[in-house]
Scaffold this active site. Structure first.
Site, PDB file in Angstrom:
ATOM      1  CG  ASN A  16      -6.098  11.041 -11.994  1.00  0.00           C
ATOM      2  OD1 ASN A  16      -5.668  11.868 -12.798  1.00  0.00           O
ATOM      3  ND2 ASN A  16      -7.038  10.173 -12.321  1.00  0.00           N
TER       4      ASN A  16
ATOM      5  CG  HIS B  33      -1.815   1.225   1.251  1.00  0.00           C
ATOM      6  ND1 HIS B  33      -3.051   1.258   0.650  1.00  0.00           N
ATOM      7  CD2 HIS B  33      -1.610   2.463   1.769  1.00  0.00           C
ATOM      8  CE1 HIS B  33      -3.584   2.459   0.809  1.00  0.00           C
ATOM      9  NE2 HIS B  33      -2.726   3.214   1.486  1.00  0.00           N
TER      10      HIS B  33
ATOM     11  CG  HIS C 156      -4.782   3.947  -9.092  1.00  0.00           C
ATOM     12  ND1 HIS C 156      -4.984   4.545  -7.863  1.00  0.00           N
ATOM     13  CD2 HIS C 156      -5.574   4.613  -9.970  1.00  0.00           C
ATOM     14  CE1 HIS C 156      -5.873   5.509  -7.991  1.00  0.00           C
ATOM     15  NE2 HIS C 156      -6.236   5.584  -9.276  1.00  0.00           N
TER      16      HIS C 156
HETATM   17  P1  AMP Z   1      -8.628   7.636  -9.703  1.00  0.00           P
HETATM   18  O1  AMP Z   1      -9.869   8.451  -9.933  1.00  0.00           O
HETATM   19  O2  AMP Z   1      -7.436   8.045 -10.511  1.00  0.00           O
HETATM   20  O3  AMP Z   1      -8.317   7.503  -8.223  1.00  0.00           O
HETATM   21  O4  AMP Z   1      -8.946   6.179 -10.255  1.00  0.00           O
HETATM   22  C1  AMP Z   1      -9.705   5.235  -9.559  1.00  0.00           C
HETATM   23  C2  AMP Z   1     -10.251   4.289 -10.584  1.00  0.00           C
HETATM   24  O5  AMP Z   1     -10.682   3.113  -9.929  1.00  0.00           O
HETATM   25  C3  AMP Z   1     -11.446   4.837 -11.362  1.00  0.00           C
HETATM   26  O6  AMP Z   1     -11.138   4.889 -12.756  1.00  0.00           O
HETATM   27  C4  AMP Z   1     -12.552   3.826 -11.062  1.00  0.00           C
HETATM   28  O7  AMP Z   1     -13.372   3.554 -12.176  1.00  0.00           O
HETATM   29  C5  AMP Z   1     -11.759   2.593 -10.646  1.00  0.00           C
HETATM   30  N1  AMP Z   1     -12.450   1.664  -9.791  1.00  0.00           N
HETATM   31  C6  AMP Z   1     -13.202   1.962  -8.689  1.00  0.00           C
HETATM   32  N2  AMP Z   1     -13.658   0.826  -8.128  1.00  0.00           N
HETATM   33  C7  AMP Z   1     -13.210  -0.199  -8.892  1.00  0.00           C
HETATM   34  C8  AMP Z   1     -13.372  -1.624  -8.840  1.00  0.00           C
HETATM   35  N3  AMP Z   1     -14.083  -2.226  -7.862  1.00  0.00           N
HETATM   36  N4  AMP Z   1     -12.778  -2.375  -9.788  1.00  0.00           N
HETATM   37  C9  AMP Z   1     -12.047  -1.785 -10.778  1.00  0.00           C
HETATM   38  N5  AMP Z   1     -11.863  -0.451 -10.879  1.00  0.00           N
HETATM   39  C10 AMP Z   1     -12.436   0.329  -9.950  1.00  0.00           C
HETATM   40 ZN    ZN Z   2      -4.286  -0.084  -0.363  1.00  0.00          ZN
END
Ligand code: AMP
Ligand code: ZN
Length: 111
Positions: free
Chosen positions: A85, A45, A98
């Site tokens: 982001n 993490h 990520h």
């Molecule tokens: P960010 O807005 O850069 O923090 O990206 C977070 C991303 O996680 C977004 O594009 C969401 O669509 C994605 N996301 C949220 N929940 C899930 C999930 N359970 N499985 C896969 N992607 C997810």
């Molecule tokens: Zn985590």
């Protein structure tokens, strides 16, 4: 820890796996913004890019070394974009570092 991506890595929340090794996990974004939209996360993490430093940058290097292979496994052909982001102004919603890999179509200009 109440972290969505830690739960996905642990298998407690289902995901569509694209790639996995000892250091990282890659899976399809649940709300894709391109035909190919894969997220790559370190298994350890790290809250955001703002937390990257000398103690954990080796995993970031490993992820970037794997991104070409993960992008191809995800289905990109003619290039792709890698986005991280970081913080409120960038719209970060999940506070586990990520890397978005976006491709599979001609992408618009970045904001
Ligand atoms: P960010 O807005 O850069 O923090 O990206 C977070 C991303 O996680 C977004 O594009 C969401 O669509 C994605 N996301 C949220 N929940 C899930 C999930 N359970 N499985 C896969 N992607 C997810
Ligand atoms: Zn985590």
């Amino acid at each position: 820890m109440d972290c969505l991506f830690c739960k996905i890595i642990a298998g407690d929340i289902p995901s569509a796996k694209v790639y996995e090794d000892d250091d990282m996990y890659a899976f399809r974004d649940i709300n894709p913004e391109a035909p190919c939209h894969v997220l790559v996360v370190p298994k350890k993490h790290i809250a955001s890019a703002d937390e990257i430093g000398a103690d954990n940058s080796a995993i970031v290097a490993k992820i970037y070394e794997k991104i070409p292979e993960i992008a191809r496994l995800g289905g990109v052909k003619n290039g792709y974009r890698v986005v991280t982001n970081c913080g409120p102004d960038a719209g970060q919603t999940v506070f586990h570092l990520h890397f978005h890999i976006l491709g599979g179509a001609v992408l618009g200009k970045m904001a």
